[in-house]
Scaffold this motif. Structure first.
Motif, PDB file in Angstrom:
ATOM      1  N   ILE A   7      61.935  60.996 -17.979  1.00  0.00           N
ATOM      2  CA  ILE A   7      61.526  59.787 -18.680  1.00  0.00           C
ATOM      3  C   ILE A   7      62.457  58.658 -18.253  1.00  0.00           C
ATOM      4  O   ILE A   7      63.668  58.721 -18.487  1.00  0.00           O
ATOM      5  CB  ILE A   7      61.580  59.966 -20.208  1.00  0.00           C
ATOM      6  N   GLU A   8      61.885  57.618 -17.627  1.00  0.00           N
ATOM      7  CA  GLU A   8      62.722  56.501 -17.190  1.00  0.00           C
ATOM      8  C   GLU A   8      63.167  55.691 -18.394  1.00  0.00           C
ATOM      9  O   GLU A   8      62.353  55.284 -19.221  1.00  0.00           O
ATOM     10  CB  GLU A   8      61.961  55.615 -16.209  1.00  0.00           C
ATOM     11  N   VAL A   9      64.471  55.481 -18.475  1.00  0.00           N
ATOM     12  CA  VAL A   9      65.026  54.719 -19.594  1.00  0.00           C
ATOM     13  C   VAL A   9      65.490  53.358 -19.083  1.00  0.00           C
ATOM     14  O   VAL A   9      66.047  53.252 -17.991  1.00  0.00           O
ATOM     15  CB  VAL A   9      66.191  55.470 -20.270  1.00  0.00           C
ATOM     16  N   PRO A  10      65.249  52.305 -19.831  1.00  0.00           N
ATOM     17  CA  PRO A  10      65.618  50.965 -19.372  1.00  0.00           C
ATOM     18  C   PRO A  10      67.102  50.705 -19.557  1.00  0.00           C
ATOM     19  O   PRO A  10      67.796  51.408 -20.291  1.00  0.00           O
ATOM     20  CB  PRO A  10      64.783  50.062 -20.290  1.00  0.00           C
ATOM     21  N   ALA A  64      68.354  49.181 -25.827  1.00  0.00           N
ATOM     22  CA  ALA A  64      67.485  50.294 -26.231  1.00  0.00           C
ATOM     23  C   ALA A  64      67.900  51.621 -25.618  1.00  0.00           C
ATOM     24  O   ALA A  64      67.472  52.684 -26.083  1.00  0.00           O
ATOM     25  CB  ALA A  64      66.030  49.988 -25.855  1.00  0.00           C
ATOM     26  N   GLN A  65      68.743  51.570 -24.591  1.00  0.00           N
ATOM     27  CA  GLN A  65      69.030  52.791 -23.851  1.00  0.00           C
ATOM     28  C   GLN A  65      69.690  53.894 -24.682  1.00  0.00           C
ATOM     29  O   GLN A  65      69.238  55.056 -24.632  1.00  0.00           O
ATOM     30  CB  GLN A  65      69.876  52.490 -22.618  1.00  0.00           C
ATOM     31  N   PRO A  66      70.756  53.629 -25.446  1.00  0.00           N
ATOM     32  CA  PRO A  66      71.390  54.726 -26.186  1.00  0.00           C
ATOM     33  C   PRO A  66      70.428  55.465 -27.117  1.00  0.00           C
ATOM     34  O   PRO A  66      70.457  56.703 -27.191  1.00  0.00           O
ATOM     35  CB  PRO A  66      72.505  54.016 -26.969  1.00  0.00           C
ATOM     36  N   LYS A  67      69.582  54.730 -27.831  1.00  0.00           N
ATOM     37  CA  LYS A  67      68.639  55.381 -28.738  1.00  0.00           C
ATOM     38  C   LYS A  67      67.634  56.223 -27.969  1.00  0.00           C
ATOM     39  O   LYS A  67      67.253  57.314 -28.414  1.00  0.00           O
ATOM     40  CB  LYS A  67      67.914  54.326 -29.579  1.00  0.00           C
ATOM     41  N   MET A  68      67.216  55.741 -26.806  1.00  0.00           N
ATOM     42  CA  MET A  68      66.294  56.526 -25.988  1.00  0.00           C
ATOM     43  C   MET A  68      66.957  57.798 -25.481  1.00  0.00           C
ATOM     44  O   MET A  68      66.330  58.862 -25.431  1.00  0.00           O
ATOM     45  CB  MET A  68      65.761  55.680 -24.849  1.00  0.00           C
ATOM     46  N   ASP A 124      69.263  59.373 -27.059  1.00  0.00           N
ATOM     47  CA  ASP A 124      69.276  60.230 -28.246  1.00  0.00           C
ATOM     48  C   ASP A 124      67.963  60.995 -28.372  1.00  0.00           C
ATOM     49  O   ASP A 124      67.947  62.191 -28.694  1.00  0.00           O
ATOM     50  CB  ASP A 124      69.490  59.402 -29.517  1.00  0.00           C
ATOM     51  N   ASN A 125      66.853  60.314 -28.147  1.00  0.00           N
ATOM     52  CA  ASN A 125      65.545  60.937 -28.288  1.00  0.00           C
ATOM     53  C   ASN A 125      65.262  61.957 -27.190  1.00  0.00           C
ATOM     54  O   ASN A 125      64.494  62.903 -27.412  1.00  0.00           O
ATOM     55  CB  ASN A 125      64.456  59.863 -28.298  1.00  0.00           C
ATOM     56  N   LEU A 126      65.856  61.774 -26.037  1.00  0.00           N
ATOM     57  CA  LEU A 126      65.640  62.725 -24.949  1.00  0.00           C
ATOM     58  C   LEU A 126      66.546  63.944 -25.057  1.00  0.00           C
ATOM     59  O   LEU A 126      66.190  65.028 -24.584  1.00  0.00           O
ATOM     60  CB  LEU A 126      65.879  62.036 -23.602  1.00  0.00           C
ATOM     61  N   ALA A 127      67.709  63.788 -25.678  1.00  0.00           N
ATOM     62  CA  ALA A 127      68.651  64.902 -25.789  1.00  0.00           C
ATOM     63  C   ALA A 127      68.003  66.068 -26.522  1.00  0.00           C
ATOM     64  O   ALA A 127      67.455  65.915 -27.615  1.00  0.00           O
ATOM     65  CB  ALA A 127      69.902  64.445 -26.517  1.00  0.00           C
ATOM     66  N   GLY A 128      68.050  67.234 -25.897  1.00  0.00           N
ATOM     67  CA  GLY A 128      67.488  68.423 -26.510  1.00  0.00           C
ATOM     68  C   GLY A 128      65.984  68.522 -26.461  1.00  0.00           C
ATOM     69  O   GLY A 128      65.402  69.468 -26.995  1.00  0.00           O
ATOM     70  N   SER A 129      65.325  67.564 -25.799  1.00  0.00           N
ATOM     71  CA  SER A 129      63.860  67.537 -25.785  1.00  0.00           C
ATOM     72  C   SER A 129      63.252  68.427 -24.708  1.00  0.00           C
ATOM     73  O   SER A 129      62.054  68.707 -24.726  1.00  0.00           O
ATOM     74  CB  SER A 129      63.372  66.104 -25.564  1.00  0.00           C
ATOM     75  N   GLY A 130      64.066  68.834 -23.747  1.00  0.00           N
ATOM     76  CA  GLY A 130      63.535  69.554 -22.601  1.00  0.00           C
ATOM     77  C   GLY A 130      63.232  68.650 -21.428  1.00  0.00           C
ATOM     78  O   GLY A 130      62.997  69.126 -20.316  1.00  0.00           O
ATOM     79  N   CYS A 131      63.209  67.342 -21.668  1.00  0.00           N
ATOM     80  CA  CYS A 131      63.015  66.368 -20.597  1.00  0.00           C
ATOM     81  C   CYS A 131      64.364  65.777 -20.191  1.00  0.00           C
ATOM     82  O   CYS A 131      65.313  65.783 -20.968  1.00  0.00           O
ATOM     83  CB  CYS A 131      62.085  65.240 -21.045  1.00  0.00           C
ATOM     84  N   ALA A 132      64.411  65.272 -18.976  1.00  0.00           N
ATOM     85  CA  ALA A 132      65.617  64.636 -18.455  1.00  0.00           C
ATOM     86  C   ALA A 132      65.417  63.123 -18.409  1.00  0.00           C
ATOM     87  O   ALA A 132      64.290  62.629 -18.464  1.00  0.00           O
ATOM     88  CB  ALA A 132      65.930  65.172 -17.057  1.00  0.00           C
ATOM     89  N   ALA A 133      66.525  62.411 -18.286  1.00  0.00           N
ATOM     90  CA  ALA A 133      66.466  60.953 -18.148  1.00  0.00           C
ATOM     91  C   ALA A 133      66.317  60.581 -16.682  1.00  0.00           C
ATOM     92  O   ALA A 133      66.712  61.317 -15.776  1.00  0.00           O
ATOM     93  CB  ALA A 133      67.732  60.323 -18.717  1.00  0.00           C
ATOM     94  N   LYS A 134      65.735  59.418 -16.463  1.00  0.00           N
ATOM     95  CA  LYS A 134      65.630  58.850 -15.124  1.00  0.00           C
ATOM     96  C   LYS A 134      66.262  57.465 -15.164  1.00  0.00           C
ATOM     97  O   LYS A 134      65.861  56.615 -15.962  1.00  0.00           O
ATOM     98  CB  LYS A 134      64.169  58.772 -14.689  1.00  0.00           C
ATOM     99  N   LEU A 135      67.251  57.255 -14.318  1.00  0.00           N
ATOM    100  CA  LEU A 135      67.996  56.007 -14.285  1.00  0.00           C
ATOM    101  C   LEU A 135      67.656  55.244 -13.013  1.00  0.00           C
ATOM    102  O   LEU A 135      67.762  55.787 -11.902  1.00  0.00           O
ATOM    103  CB  LEU A 135      69.501  56.283 -14.312  1.00  0.00           C
ATOM    104  N   ARG A 136      67.259  53.988 -13.170  1.00  0.00           N
ATOM    105  CA  ARG A 136      66.941  53.152 -12.007  1.00  0.00           C
ATOM    106  C   ARG A 136      68.219  52.501 -11.510  1.00  0.00           C
ATOM    107  O   ARG A 136      68.833  51.690 -12.195  1.00  0.00           O
ATOM    108  CB  ARG A 136      65.888  52.117 -12.370  1.00  0.00           C
TER     109      ARG A 136
END
Length: 278
Positions: free
Chosen positions: A113-116, A120-124, A126-138
Motif C-alpha cells: 500500500i503506497e503511503v503518502p 497522514a503517513q504515521p497513521k497510515m 499504524d493501519n498497515l502494521a500487523g495487517s499482512g500488507c507492506a508499505a510502499k514508499l515513493r
C-alpha cells in the motif's frame, strides 16, 4: 554474503519512467534477466493495471493498481493463473483508504500500500502494521518535489522498523549511493544508503544517525559498511526492506560490481542464518 543482501531486491520496473520501455522491449528483457547469472537478484515484473492486456501470461507480475482500492479486483482478474506475484495499490490518501486497500488484497497475496509523505503517513503506517500488507514508499520521480528529503525518508524507515512493518520503495533509486544526477541536478537517494539506514534503524540508531547514513556520498564508506553486515544483520534488514522498483536492472548491478560487492561467482550461503535480536 553480500549477494544474499541483494537477493530479490531489484523489481523490474522497465515500463515506468524514466526508462519507459515498450512491452515489446520489457517483457523479453525480463525473461533474459530470469535466465541470467543474477536471476536470484531480480524480483517480479512490475506492470500497471492499465497495461495488463499487453502481457502474454508467461511472466510473474506485480500489478500496480492505479485506481485505488476499488480497482483491485478488476486488475487481478486480468492476471493469468499462478502469475500474480503481488498487488501494489496507489491512490491511497488517508487511514480509512489504507484500511480499505488492505481489505481488497486477496488472502495469500503479497500486498503493498503506497503511503503518502506528510502528516497522514504515521497513521497510515499504524493501519498497515500487523495487517499482512507492506508499505510502499515513493523515493523519487522526474521532478524535485517527488523526492523525499533525507529527514522524511529517515522518519519513514524508523517508523516502519518500529512497527515491524516491511516496506518497498519505488522510483528514483537509480544508483547505489546518494548522488546528484548530472543532467537533471535532481538529488537521488542510493539503494545501499537505504539498506544501511534500515540496518541502523533496526539497531536503534537515532534519527540524526539514520539521516547521516542516507546523506553519505562517499563510495568507499558505503562499500565498507556494506561489507561489515553479517548474516544476522542481512536477514533482519531484508525482512524489513523487501525490494525496490528500478527501470533498469543492469544499472544497480553495474554499481555493485564497480564497488566490489558483486560478481557472477558469488555464492549464497546465509538464507537460513539466524536473525540478530532486534
Amino acid at each position: 554474503m553480500t549477494r544474499t543482501l541483494f537477493g530479490g531486491l531489484f523489481d523490474d520496473a522497465a515500463l515506468f519512467p524514466p526508462g519507459n520501455a515498450t512491452m515489446a522491449e520489457a517483457a523479453p528483457a525480463h525473461h533474459r534477466h530470469q535466465a541470467s547469472w543474477y536471476a536470484d537478484l531480480v524480483g517480479p515484473f512490475i506492470c500497471p493495471d492499465t497495461r495488463l492486456s499487453e502481457l502474454d501470461g508467461s511472466i510473474a507480475v506485480s500489478v500496480v493498481v492505479t485506481g485505488g482500492p476499488d480497482a483491485v479486483d478488476k486488475a487481478i482478474r486480468q492476471v493469468a493463473d499462478g502469475r500474480l506475484a503481488a498487488v501494489e495499490v496507489s491512490g491511497v490518501g488517508d487511514a480509512a483508504a489504507a484500511r480499505q486497500a488492505v481489505g481488497s488484497i486477496p488472502s495469500g497475496t503479497r500486498g503493498f500500500i503506497e503511503v503518502p509523505w506528510g502528516p497522514a503517513q504515521p497513521k497510515m503506517l499504524d493501519n498497515l502494521a500487523g495487517s499482512g500488507c507492506a508499505a510502499k514508499l515513493r523515493t523519487g520521480g522526474t521532478v524535485a518535489a517527488a523526492f523525499p528529503t533525507e529527514t522524511q525518508l529517515a522518519e519513514a524507515i524508523i517508523g516502519c522498523v518500529a512497527r515491524d512493518l516491511p516496506f518497498k520503495c519505488t522510483a528514483g533509486l537509480h544508483h547505489a549511493i546518494r548522488h546528484t544526477a548530472a543532467g537533471t541536478k535532481l538529488e537521488h537517494h542510493g539503494f545501499l544508503n537505504l539498506l544501511l539506514a534500515t540496518d541502523a534503524a533496526i539497531d536503534g540508531a537515532s534519527r540524526a544517525d539514520v539521516i547521516a547514513v542516507l546523506a553519505e556520498r562517499t563510495a568507499d564508506v558505503i562499500a565498507y559498511r556494506t561489507r561489515q553486515l553479517d548474516s544476522g544483520h542481512i536477514r533482519a534488514t531484508r525482512r524489513r526492506f523487501l525490494s525496490y522498483g528500478t527501470c533498469s536492472i543492469l544499472e544497480p548491478l553495474e554499481d555493485l560490481a564497480a564497488l566490489g560487492l558483486l560478481t557472477a561467482h558469488d555464492s549464497v550461503q546465509v538464507a537460513n542464518a539466524p536473525e540478530r535480536p532486534s
